[in-house]
Design a protein around this motif. Structure first.
Motif, PDB file in Angstrom:
ATOM      1  N   LEU A 156      23.324  82.457  53.058  1.00  0.00           N
ATOM      2  CA  LEU A 156      22.361  82.610  54.151  1.00  0.00           C
ATOM      3  C   LEU A 156      21.591  83.923  54.030  1.00  0.00           C
ATOM      4  CD1 LEU A 156      24.814  81.525  56.977  1.00  0.00           C
ATOM      5  CD2 LEU A 156      22.994  80.134  55.996  1.00  0.00           C
ATOM      6  N   PHE A 157      20.375  83.916  54.522  1.00  0.00           N
ATOM      7  CA  PHE A 157      19.532  85.109  54.535  1.00  0.00           C
ATOM      8  C   PHE A 157      19.123  85.375  55.974  1.00  0.00           C
ATOM      9  CE2 PHE A 157      15.128  86.917  54.132  1.00  0.00           C
ATOM     10  CZ  PHE A 157      15.506  88.135  53.606  1.00  0.00           C
ATOM     11  N   ASN A 158      19.543  86.513  56.495  1.00  0.00           N
ATOM     12  CA  ASN A 158      19.146  86.916  57.838  1.00  0.00           C
ATOM     13  C   ASN A 158      19.149  88.438  57.909  1.00  0.00           C
ATOM     14  OD1 ASN A 158      18.399  86.971  60.476  1.00  0.00           O
ATOM     15  ND2 ASN A 158      20.340  86.286  61.292  1.00  0.00           N
ATOM     16  N   PRO A 159      18.048  89.049  57.484  1.00  0.00           N
ATOM     17  CA  PRO A 159      17.996  90.509  57.493  1.00  0.00           C
ATOM     18  C   PRO A 159      17.905  91.061  58.918  1.00  0.00           C
ATOM     19  CG  PRO A 159      15.878  89.618  56.877  1.00  0.00           C
ATOM     20  CD  PRO A 159      16.801  88.452  57.033  1.00  0.00           C
ATOM     21  N   LYS A 160      18.834  91.903  59.261  1.00  0.00           N
ATOM     22  CA  LYS A 160      18.849  92.535  60.582  1.00  0.00           C
ATOM     23  C   LYS A 160      18.042  93.831  60.534  1.00  0.00           C
ATOM     24  CE  LYS A 160      21.919  89.622  62.260  1.00  0.00           C
ATOM     25  NZ  LYS A 160      21.471  88.516  63.054  1.00  0.00           N
ATOM     26  N   PRO A 161      17.549  94.296  61.689  1.00  0.00           N
ATOM     27  CA  PRO A 161      16.838  95.575  61.704  1.00  0.00           C
ATOM     28  C   PRO A 161      17.698  96.699  61.105  1.00  0.00           C
ATOM     29  CG  PRO A 161      16.507  94.437  63.772  1.00  0.00           C
ATOM     30  CD  PRO A 161      17.530  93.639  62.993  1.00  0.00           C
ATOM     31  N   ASN A 162      17.063  97.570  60.343  1.00  0.00           N
ATOM     32  CA  ASN A 162      17.666  98.713  59.648  1.00  0.00           C
ATOM     33  C   ASN A 162      18.423  98.336  58.387  1.00  0.00           C
ATOM     34  OD1 ASN A 162      16.617 100.491  61.596  1.00  0.00           O
ATOM     35  ND2 ASN A 162      18.400 100.157  62.896  1.00  0.00           N
ATOM     36  N   SER A 163      18.464  97.040  58.013  1.00  0.00           N
ATOM     37  CA  SER A 163      19.084  96.667  56.742  1.00  0.00           C
ATOM     38  C   SER A 163      18.050  96.852  55.628  1.00  0.00           C
ATOM     39  CB  SER A 163      19.589  95.228  56.780  1.00  0.00           C
ATOM     40  OG  SER A 163      18.525  94.317  56.965  1.00  0.00           O
ATOM     41  N   LEU A 164      18.523  96.913  54.384  1.00  0.00           N
ATOM     42  CA  LEU A 164      17.640  97.111  53.235  1.00  0.00           C
ATOM     43  C   LEU A 164      17.481  95.803  52.473  1.00  0.00           C
ATOM     44  CD1 LEU A 164      19.045 100.503  51.894  1.00  0.00           C
ATOM     45  CD2 LEU A 164      16.971 100.152  53.242  1.00  0.00           C
ATOM     46  N   VAL A 165      16.246  95.459  52.134  1.00  0.00           N
ATOM     47  CA  VAL A 165      15.968  94.287  51.312  1.00  0.00           C
ATOM     48  C   VAL A 165      15.070  94.710  50.153  1.00  0.00           C
ATOM     49  CG1 VAL A 165      16.239  92.624  53.198  1.00  0.00           C
ATOM     50  CG2 VAL A 165      13.977  93.558  52.717  1.00  0.00           C
ATOM     51  N   GLU A 166      15.052  93.873  49.118  1.00  0.00           N
ATOM     52  CA  GLU A 166      14.235  94.172  47.951  1.00  0.00           C
ATOM     53  C   GLU A 166      13.298  93.017  47.662  1.00  0.00           C
ATOM     54  OE1 GLU A 166      16.985  95.045  44.805  1.00  0.00           O
ATOM     55  OE2 GLU A 166      17.784  96.790  45.863  1.00  0.00           O
ATOM     56  N   GLY A 167      12.107  93.340  47.204  1.00  0.00           N
ATOM     57  CA  GLY A 167      11.126  92.320  46.860  1.00  0.00           C
ATOM     58  C   GLY A 167      10.079  92.875  45.924  1.00  0.00           C
ATOM     59  N   LYS A 168       9.232  91.981  45.436  1.00  0.00           N
ATOM     60  CA  LYS A 168       8.204  92.349  44.474  1.00  0.00           C
ATOM     61  C   LYS A 168       6.882  92.589  45.194  1.00  0.00           C
ATOM     62  CE  LYS A 168       6.831  90.859  39.919  1.00  0.00           C
ATOM     63  NZ  LYS A 168       6.993  89.794  38.947  1.00  0.00           N
ATOM     64  N   ILE A 169       6.242  93.710  44.871  1.00  0.00           N
ATOM     65  CA  ILE A 169       4.933  94.019  45.459  1.00  0.00           C
ATOM     66  C   ILE A 169       3.894  93.068  44.859  1.00  0.00           C
ATOM     67  CG2 ILE A 169       3.105  95.746  45.689  1.00  0.00           C
ATOM     68  CD1 ILE A 169       5.247  97.910  45.591  1.00  0.00           C
ATOM     69  N   VAL A 170       3.135  92.401  45.741  1.00  0.00           N
ATOM     70  CA  VAL A 170       2.106  91.461  45.286  1.00  0.00           C
ATOM     71  C   VAL A 170       0.690  91.942  45.604  1.00  0.00           C
ATOM     72  CG1 VAL A 170       3.582  89.417  45.297  1.00  0.00           C
ATOM     73  CG2 VAL A 170       2.375  90.062  47.387  1.00  0.00           C
ATOM     74  N   LYS A 171       0.564  92.883  46.551  1.00  0.00           N
ATOM     75  CA  LYS A 171      -0.767  93.393  46.902  1.00  0.00           C
ATOM     76  C   LYS A 171      -0.627  94.768  47.541  1.00  0.00           C
ATOM     77  CE  LYS A 171      -4.851  92.316  49.628  1.00  0.00           C
ATOM     78  NZ  LYS A 171      -5.428  91.485  50.679  1.00  0.00           N
ATOM     79  N   ILE A 172      -1.583  95.637  47.205  1.00  0.00           N
ATOM     80  CA  ILE A 172      -1.622  96.982  47.795  1.00  0.00           C
ATOM     81  C   ILE A 172      -3.038  97.266  48.260  1.00  0.00           C
ATOM     82  CG2 ILE A 172      -1.517  99.448  47.260  1.00  0.00           C
ATOM     83  CD1 ILE A 172       0.897  98.968  45.584  1.00  0.00           C
ATOM     84  N   SER A 173      -3.127  97.841  49.450  1.00  0.00           N
ATOM     85  CA  SER A 173      -4.404  98.331  49.966  1.00  0.00           C
ATOM     86  C   SER A 173      -4.126  99.721  50.553  1.00  0.00           C
ATOM     87  CB  SER A 173      -4.953  97.378  51.028  1.00  0.00           C
ATOM     88  OG  SER A 173      -4.214  97.485  52.219  1.00  0.00           O
TER      89      SER A 173
END
Length: 197
Positions: free
Chosen positions: A78-95
């Motif tokens: 299961l995936f359920n990120p709670k506030p203040n937890s750390l997650v990782e992902g790939k950057i797809v866009k920057i402005s």
């Protein structure tokens, strides 16, 4: 990564009688319909499951469509990120105002300029948008970078994460791991020196 959890559950899966020839396939089909959706029963988004049929018997439900219920034991990811937890992902866009990230290939995350540490400055390098740390020039955030961010909120309905880069333990995953390794090597060297002295 935080926000991921394994859970064991005993479930009753309801199957149409026409699918009774192959119960396991029918059970997997029913559970597959729950994938990548938030489910309050599981308190998270179901990412994967492994099922074992608990009993050979089934309970027939009366009604217009007489479904039968099969008890199963399931291991759920299961995936359920709670506030203040750390997650990782790939950057797809920057402005200049935002960093857009995809977490686990399905959940969108956004970090807005008010949630980006002061040390990160927006720049264009070789025609690419990026954020560069003013205190560590090699700490660069650009499209394709794996980013560790802190969860501010998670909207279960649209699978959207509002994130933050304010904590010091957030940023480029490779850079953070390299800093962690260097710090542990320094700690070991200090420990050896103390033993010798």
């Amino acid at each position: 990564m935080e926000g991921l959890k394994l859970a064991n559950a005993e479930l009753m899966v309801y199957i149409h009688p026409s699918k009774s020839g192959n119960k396991l396939k029918a059970i997997c089909r029913e559970l597959s319909s729950l994938l990548f959706q938030y489910d309050e029963t599981f308190d998270g988004v179901l990412l994967a499951f492994d099922v074992t049929v608990k009993s050979k018997g089934a309970k027939i439900l009366a009604g217009l469509n007489p479904y039968f219920g099969v008890k199963v034991e399931a291991s759920l990811l299961l995936f359920n990120p709670k506030p203040n937890s750390l997650v990782e992902g790939k950057i797809v866009k920057i402005s200049p105002e935002t960093i857009h990230v995809i977490v686990l290939g399905f959940s969108a995350a956004v970090v807005t300029d008010i949630d980006i540490r002061e040390e990160f400055k927006y720049k264009k390098r070789n025609g690419e948008d990026c954020f560069v740390s003013s205190s560590h020039k090699r700490h660069v955030l650009k499209v394709g970078t794996m980013l560790r961010l802190q969860v501010e909120s998670f909207d279960e309905e649209v699978m959207h994460i509002a994130g933050s880069l304010l904590p010091a333990n957030t940023g480029c995953v490779k850079w953070l791991e390299k800093q962690s390794e260097e710090a542990s090597h320094m700690d070991r060297d200090d420990h050896k020196r103390r033993k010798i002295a």
